[in-house]
Design a protein around this motif. Structure first.
Motif, PDB file in Angstrom:
ATOM      1  N   CYS A  60    -101.066  13.151  14.362  1.00  0.00           N
ATOM      2  CA  CYS A  60    -100.624  13.910  13.182  1.00  0.00           C
ATOM      3  C   CYS A  60    -101.400  15.214  13.024  1.00  0.00           C
ATOM      4  O   CYS A  60    -100.937  16.146  12.377  1.00  0.00           O
ATOM      5  N   VAL A 115     -99.701   2.462   9.429  1.00  0.00           N
ATOM      6  CA  VAL A 115     -98.788   3.587   9.263  1.00  0.00           C
ATOM      7  C   VAL A 115     -97.353   3.058   9.363  1.00  0.00           C
ATOM      8  O   VAL A 115     -97.117   1.870   9.590  1.00  0.00           O
ATOM      9  N   SER A 116     -96.401   3.966   9.184  1.00  0.00           N
ATOM     10  CA  SER A 116     -94.993   3.584   9.299  1.00  0.00           C
ATOM     11  C   SER A 116     -94.770   2.886  10.646  1.00  0.00           C
ATOM     12  O   SER A 116     -95.351   3.273  11.658  1.00  0.00           O
ATOM     13  N   SER A 145     -89.254   3.352  11.897  1.00  0.00           N
ATOM     14  CA  SER A 145     -88.975   4.412  10.930  1.00  0.00           C
ATOM     15  C   SER A 145     -89.701   5.716  11.248  1.00  0.00           C
ATOM     16  O   SER A 145     -89.409   6.746  10.644  1.00  0.00           O
ATOM     17  N   ALA A 146     -90.670   5.694  12.151  1.00  0.00           N
ATOM     18  CA  ALA A 146     -91.351   6.939  12.505  1.00  0.00           C
ATOM     19  C   ALA A 146     -91.615   6.948  14.001  1.00  0.00           C
ATOM     20  O   ALA A 146     -92.440   6.181  14.492  1.00  0.00           O
ATOM     21  N   CYS A 147     -90.935   7.804  14.723  1.00  0.00           N
ATOM     22  CA  CYS A 147     -91.081   7.859  16.175  1.00  0.00           C
ATOM     23  C   CYS A 147     -91.621   9.217  16.581  1.00  0.00           C
ATOM     24  O   CYS A 147     -90.948  10.241  16.460  1.00  0.00           O
ATOM     25  N   ALA A 168     -89.897  11.145  19.328  1.00  0.00           N
ATOM     26  CA  ALA A 168     -88.728  11.898  18.859  1.00  0.00           C
ATOM     27  C   ALA A 168     -89.149  13.223  18.236  1.00  0.00           C
ATOM     28  O   ALA A 168     -88.496  14.259  18.397  1.00  0.00           O
ATOM     29  N   MET A 169     -90.234  13.212  17.491  1.00  0.00           N
ATOM     30  CA  MET A 169     -90.755  14.462  16.924  1.00  0.00           C
ATOM     31  C   MET A 169     -91.056  15.468  18.035  1.00  0.00           C
ATOM     32  O   MET A 169     -90.736  16.647  17.938  1.00  0.00           O
ATOM     33  N   ALA A 170     -91.739  14.972  19.071  1.00  0.00           N
ATOM     34  CA  ALA A 170     -92.119  15.875  20.156  1.00  0.00           C
ATOM     35  C   ALA A 170     -90.872  16.411  20.873  1.00  0.00           C
ATOM     36  O   ALA A 170     -90.782  17.606  21.191  1.00  0.00           O
TER      37      ALA A 170
END
Lengths: 430, 430, 430, 430
Positions: free
Chosen positions: D317, D362-363, D367-369, D372-374
């Motif tokens: 993060c 954390v999530s 629900s938080a990948c 995928a963000m990258a």
């Protein structure tokens, strides 16, 4: 504040910390509590909440200030964030109406006086500038008057009479010669000013000519932004996003802030703040990405408000590491991302002659989609490319917020750095 | 305050400097003016003297403070030097008489309340200690309450109600839990307190029992010093010098101060200060030799007063480099040198177990005569070895002073470190 | 260095302190030892003296430096106080003789190279200036080369090749571009330089022309001071005092220093220092009165030397508080007081246009006699008003010193601020 | 370094800055160049690159150090990052082989001595600890020896002979008593040590017993990690990721680093660094997220190397705001994200008694990948949930890297905080 070195001193330090937080000119306090401090006995070392203490004005100074105000041909009330800290916004309205004087606020105090009020000059741009230049008595409350990059200088200060009501003597005679000062908490000061002015003002006389001048000036100033706020251009004009935002939000129960850079300048120019803390203005040396923290804090403090923050291509990169936590804690705020494909400067001249006015350009939207990043960690997310989709997207986002899910709207926008200006000191001045 | 970097900014800096000097909690200001700054045009950049601004108390806080005072069984007024800075000594007398409360002062405030007043407890020793221990409400005005080496701690503070009237919020809840605070200038605060108390106090009721307790306690305390002040011993007892000094000086038009060390402790114990700034008390971390500067400054400020300072064998060496200038400028002050032949400690225990209590010993008087040194650069100077000669020597010195010649009297004395004590915090306390 | 917080850490801190005192670029160390630290067991926590450690030069750098020196047309050795700290004065003589290069020293290094040596240029004035301007390679050892008020700037530095041998890399390329640097202790560096130069120099070749140029230049420079040093004027010319001092002192077993101001400038111009630490040069920001401490320290370090310090009307007032202790401890130093009746500036121009060049004037000798002050606390003391009495008075003073009694000689002198100059940077330079 | 206030001073400041960067103990330099500084003429103010200067050891100290080493029964070489800064890694190998002494490195120096070398003890854990406790002479090169959270203390230091070779005298006698010190650049020092040792060592004698002890100890230490590195558990054991990484990477042309926290501890325990700067070890007070910057910098410095960094749920993060720029500039590094669903502590006890050892959670991945963000900003990205997929995923990532695209692999892992320990000082020690 220093390091707490014995556990039983925690109540002492807490008492001291909250005394400073709640008294005089409040500021941050940093207690250092070592991890292995140990424990203490609550009964033996109890803590009772500290009320905080204020001081009020010298009655002689109040008389002198009111006398200067009444003797003015063109007085101007200049309100700073001290009014917000002192919870004195209703006193400010009462005093302005009694005195029938136009009111402008600093960026940080935006919303301390309702911008929808007939006496409001707003924060920046031609209307504020007109009155600032013209006034012979500048009557300041709760402001340091220290000019920085995101506030006005006082033009021709040595020909004006400056009255400065402030809680901090360090600000007196600091930036300009202060003819009259009133030292004290803004609420106690405004109460004393009202008490002194009331019998002399003879009730709430009205000044329709002044109100008309303000109304016409505001209309002239906004005339340059109205077409942008209704523009159907693609990429979307950023003012269209703000204009539509104002159509959807209830200004009496909302909170708006923006990141530093163009989003701050555009938002603070056209967004009309009608309630105290309805807008968080910040400036000068600000951390990019801070608007997320501002919106989160506002939502925690005012759960019933719709909390929105506006950021740009640079700001969004500073805040995204925090998105997962915002979603995890179900904090229903909305992030508006004005994607104009670059880290913008402020238009020609900003970076100096020979430099591109914009520091183009980041990855284009096809290869980097911030809404997708936000979705990947639990935000509701949309890309918006069409002007007609701005309002529906905002509505969907706010609906998600109501269910405790944060939302991220990425608007594919044009560059459009025009915004309300600041008065600068004369180049030859001192 | 920083460096003045353009000549025409001098009036701005002067305005800022005097604003800080005369407002809030005044402090020293250090403008740095480079030697080659140049000149500026007075007409274009005029300077008008700055009045300084004060703030006063929150009326709610004043009410709460007076209520606490009236509810006290054994209230105590504790006055600090803020009363002197605010020029509020007559208000202090009025308030104390209205409230019929005993008054003690800090060392720095010695003289802020007349020590000859029936309600005065003085600064240190058994009388002050008795009332300090007994009080249930400690009502402080103009003091930080910060305990240091040369002030009292508040014993059993957590069982007392502390009311602190101060100009500086940093002092609230700093050393002790403050139940009630009143923030503002001491003069405005005392005026507000008098205004709140007057209708309730019902005129100046007297409290003859209290006055009698004070009178008897003071007599008991002084009983240990009276014989010393009249002693005919040789070497001369240092208290004999002080006792004779009080016989010769007019307390209504004199100024006395002493160097740090035993001379401070002896003088501040027995010298009765009756007028504001009739005594300069200073303490804690103090430069030896400073008493000369104190006396010189007092003479320049109050030319009509007889200005006297008392120093010892260490202090005299720190100041003698300045004697030539004092004589050259014809500043008629008198230096009393208590020569006991050594750099004294404070008696057994001061330097720790196994150490000589005195750091004996400097050159004896036969081989080093400070009075001769002072004479060599223009002082009137005498050695005094006999008790009976103290008063005549003081008279001769004062006569010389009246003609603009400083005087130096060297008294060949014994060691005698006994003096009034300070209340220390309980060893297990917090 | 910080605070020693447990007694048994004393050996650790002592080890650390002396490591820093004796290694690298030595500096002062300030251990804070609380009064109540307690005791520790010597056997469990023993302390063994620390030897201190040095580093030496990179052999490649030594070769490059010697190559630059050998390639020079007009080389100059510029020695700083690092040579004294490293105890490398005999290596400096050896290196200079091998290289047959003229040597000047900084004020602080005065005496690090014998000023009576045929290659010595001294510290200041026309001879040093001539060689400094002319040199094409400035070969510096043990100096920061940082120009301040009491050292030379390097004129035309960008046209010279600067070789800087220093223990502290912070000085490299700091004030001037350094073409070659040699980093290390001055003694190790000089040894390596000698080792590199010896086989190339082919033994101690002599350079009689250079020696003659130096001899003639020194004679020319001193020609302006010789008449003053032999002047029979009254008030006495201050150079007469210095000239006579040099006739009485044995330069091989004496120590001289002077206070800041004219006494420093006059003494450092004409006094010929022949042994290491035979003169203490100090400058720039210096405490007036420090020369007494310098002379006392020298006497304690070198009891067999005759230790003399020279002060003026200002300096004497800063030091006299310490006289009693010097007499009490029987430290046989001699204070020369050049009384010219005023706190002197440096002649016309020093205080700026329109200001008196001298800050006349202190009390005249009739009303303030410093010799009498010194006598009053145990010094031997004399006033000297006649030139012919200078030498006899010095002899009497030194005789008293030999018996352990300090002496104070007050010479009634004229103002005479002429002294050897410093090379200043060109006004347009960088 | 201060602010450059005139454009033509830029070369002077650059010279000074690079002198400090390249000399002595190099450190960061911060020149402040105002935006509006203006321009300067390159010809008039040229800049020539600065070579940097070193100092070397005192020959006497080198002799004493080698004598102590030769007299040792159980010597240990302790190498710090100074060896890397001085580019002295091949000298270190030569010296260790000459002396036949085991070598351990600090975390920051990991890789300064090849960890595959028969004399290598690595950085942490039981093998290093064994030799550290046993040694009678600790021979340190390029280390401060200052013990912190991520380095060893020296156990029983007062019974060992410590030889410290360092460029900075501040480190001598700082943490432990230093019996022998050698001050100078590590390369010059090692060259001098080799020169002193060579004739005495009589060529490269071998010590097969020592080598066998090291080999067996290393095997014992790694025995606890081997099964983890080959584990087929799901969620994947983090050591499996590291074990597979070592199968795919060429240790002679790779760079690895890890974020602070468990990824640092696991990686630095099992990753075998074989070349200088093949691993970047960092510690103590480190910014989470810094490993990305480390990998990017390594890729720019060594384009031909495969550059990999390992991070966890917290670290990712802190770095993701920078991903868009890494993709935009086509910097082909690989990020390994050990997703164990929480911000991990270090197992039971880390946060104190009564606290959960992990700061779950954390999530969850659904629900938080982060992959995928990258991907959303241009990285190649994969989630990996199966142990068998680790190697294929690494291969695909490295292939993408070879085409200039950064890659992000998210491994769904278990918590597994076990790693090699640090020697701590004895609790009663000093």
């Amino acid at each position: 504040m220093g390091k707490v070195d014995r556990a039983e001193l925690v109540p002492d330090y807490a008492r001291r910390a909250f005394t400073q937080r709640r008294s005089g000119r409040p500021g941050p306090v940093l207690p250092i509590i070592p991890r292995d401090l140990g424990e203490y006995d609550d009964d033996e070392h109890p803590y009772a909440p500290v009320k905080g203490w204020r001081s009020g004005p010298d009655p002689d100074d109040v008389r002198a200030a009111v006398k200067a105000l009444l003797g003015a041909k063109d007085p101007l009330l200049y309100a700073g964030e001290g009014v917000l800290y002192a919870d004195a916004t209703s006193e400010l309205v009462r005093f302005a109406e009694l005195a029938q004087v136009p009111v402008m606020t600093t960026l940080k105090a935006k919303g301390a006086f309702p911008e929808s009020h007939p006496l409001s000059l707003g924060v920046r741009g031609s209307l504020a500038e007109h009155f600032l230049r013209k006034c012979d008595v500048l009557f300041s409350i709760g402001s340091s008057l220290f000019p920085n990059r995101f506030s006005h200088a006082v033009p021709g200060a040595h020909e004006k009479t400056i009255v400065q009501c402030t809680v901090d003597t360090l600000d007196i005679n600091r930036s300009y010669e202060t003819r009259h000062a009133v030292i004290g908490d803004a609420k106690l000061t405004l109460q004393a000013l009202i008490g002194e002015l009331s019998p002399r003002a003879g009730g709430a006389r009205k000044n329709p000519e002044l109100v008309e001048v303000i109304r016409a000036g505001k209309q002239r100033f906004m005339a340059q932004f109205r077409p942008l706020m209704e523009s159907n251009d693609t990429p979307i004009n950023p003012y269209r996003v703000l204009g539509d935002l104002m159509k959807v939000l209830d200004p009496r129960s909302s909170f708006v802030t923006a990141d530093s850079g163009n989003t701050r300048d555009q938002t603070s120019t056209v967004y009309e703040a009608q309630i105290p803390r309805g807008y968080l203005g910040w400036g000068n040396v600000s951390t990019l990405g801070f608007s997320l923290a501002g919106a989160v804090a506002a939502k925690l403090a005012y759960p019933e408000r719709q909390c929105v923050h506006v950021t740009g291509d640079a700001g969004v990169c500073y805040m995204m590491g925090n998105f997962e936590a915002v979603a995890r804690y179900k904090i229903g705020i909305t992030t508006l991302h004005i994607n104009n494909g670059g880290y913008s400067g402020y238009g020609p001249g900003f970076w100096g002659a020979g430099h591109d006015p914009y520091t183009w350009k980041v990855s284009d939207h096809a290869s980097a989609c911030m809404a997708a990043m936000a979705r990947a960690v639990g935000f509701y997310g949309e890309d918006v490319t069409q002007p007609a989709e701005v309002i529906p997207a905002l509505r969907r986002a706010f609906d998600e917020n109501a269910r405790g899910r944060p939302a991220f709207l990425e608007f594919i926008c044009s560059h459009h750095p025009v915004h309300g200006g600041w008065v600068r000191p004369a180049p030859s001045g001192h």
